[in-house]
Enzyme design. Structure first.
Site, PDB file in Angstrom:
ATOM      1  CG  ASP A   1      10.421   2.689 -21.638  1.00  0.00           C
ATOM      2  OD1 ASP A   1      11.290   1.758 -20.766  1.00  0.00           O
ATOM      3  OD2 ASP A   1      10.596   3.207 -22.273  1.00  0.00           O
ATOM      4  CB  SER A   2      11.476  -2.590 -19.119  1.00  0.00           C
ATOM      5  OG  SER A   2      11.316  -2.422 -17.602  1.00  0.00           O
TER       6      SER A   2
ATOM      7  CG  ASP B   1      10.827   4.633 -17.685  1.00  0.00           C
ATOM      8  OD1 ASP B   1      11.379   5.419 -17.178  1.00  0.00           O
ATOM      9  OD2 ASP B   1      11.076   3.672 -18.130  1.00  0.00           O
TER      10      ASP B   1
ATOM     11  CE  LYS C   1      13.656   5.395 -16.115  1.00  0.00           C
ATOM     12  NZ  LYS C   1      14.267   5.303 -17.650  1.00  0.00           N
TER      13      LYS C   1
ATOM     14  CD  GLU D   1      15.015   5.550 -22.683  1.00  0.00           C
ATOM     15  OE1 GLU D   1      15.661   5.566 -23.873  1.00  0.00           O
ATOM     16  OE2 GLU D   1      14.556   4.665 -22.221  1.00  0.00           O
TER      17      GLU D   1
ATOM     18  CD  GLU E   1      19.736   0.606 -19.738  1.00  0.00           C
ATOM     19  OE1 GLU E   1      19.304  -0.671 -20.018  1.00  0.00           O
ATOM     20  OE2 GLU E   1      18.769   1.352 -19.603  1.00  0.00           O
TER      21      GLU E   1
END
EC number: 2.1.2.11
Length: 277
Positions: A49-50, A88, A118, A120, A187
């Site tokens: 999602d960056s 993501d 993925k 978080e 991270e």
């Protein structure tokens, strides 16, 4: 996607089995051309999602939508053959409930052809990870600095500096691993902590500002290539400065257009080349 294409890819079980072995090579990809170039060299392509910041110029990842992730994920899958593709789940698509997470994940898997998603989070997301994996959706976890929690964390800064924070992150990692995640991104975390987590877990860890001891490494491709110049995190090593190359190429093109040096006869249709003596 053909059956042969599917079987040629790095599989989730194969990557999980790399624990303690040859490091897993991972880079981000958001577009078909970049995915095609990276695919022969990496084990895993992460559609992160960056892309909100790198592709769309957003200030954070928070405004990225599920539709955006699916569109870019599908492009990366279509353009690659070898790498495992992980997409993501964007902010707001999975935190509400495990059922919401399943619906979002099912869309990603069905509409992109990716091998995994993925998400978080730590202990608070363990139940969701277990729910997804029990229903056939492979999950990669992500602990430490979690960009979707940037407002709670107070910015993009390394975490795990004190004993209490370190223990919380270690507990998060254990919870996600025990819930069934096949791998874990660590991270922006103090190196000794990332090393300790890697040693403790039975699943591979993927470092980004973590530790050389992690079972693999990931970087944002645009950072690594010098294409994203807004800022450079400490953990990024530039392997090229393509931003400078693009700038120079654009400047040369502009100058040639303004002086009518481009296009030349060789770039035009119906124009005979001058005879050579």
């Amino acid at each position: 996607m053909s059956a042969s294409n599917l079987t040629a890819r790095q599989s989730v079980p194969a990557l999980r089995a790399r624990k303690g072995g040859e490091p897993i090579v991972c880079l981000t990809a958001y577009t078909a051309p970049v995915a095609r170039l990276l695919d022969p060299h990496v084990d895993l392509l992460l559609v992160g999602d960056s892309l909100g910041m790198v592709v769309y110029g957003l200030d954070s990842t928070l405004a990225v939508t599920l539709d955006m992730m699916i569109a870019h994920g599908a492009a990366v899958v279509r353009a690659s053959e070898r790498a495992c593709v992980v997409v993501d789940l964007p902010f707001g698509s999975y935190q509400e409930s495990r059922e919401a997470a399943f619906r979002a994940s099912a869309r990603v898997m069905a509409e992109t052809g990716a091998q995994a998603v993925k998400l978080e989070g730590g202990q608070e997301m363990a139940e969701t990870v277990a729910f997804l994996t029990a229903r056939g959706i492979p999950v990669m976890g992500h602990v430490g600095l979690t960009p979707q929690s940037v407002n709670t964390l107070g910015g993009y800064k390394a975490v795990g500096r004190d004993a209490e924070a370190a223990e919380r992150i270690a507990a998060d990692a254990r919870a996600i691993a025990e819930a069934g995640a096949f791998s874990l991104v660590i991270e922006g975390t103090m190196e000794p902590l990332a090393r300790r987590i890697t040693e403790e877990l039975a699943i591979p860890t993927i470092g980004i500002g973590g530790s050389p001891a992690c079972d693999g490494q990931v970087l944002v491709t645009d950072d690594m290539l010098g294409l994203f110049g807004a800022f450079q995190p400490k953990f990024v090593k530039r392997y090229a400065e393509l931003g400078q190359t693009v700038t120079q190429a654009a400047a040369t093109y502009a100058a040639e257009v303004r002086t009518r040096a481009f296009p030349g006869p060789e770039h035009c249709f119906g124009v005979k080349k001058a005879a050579t003596v």
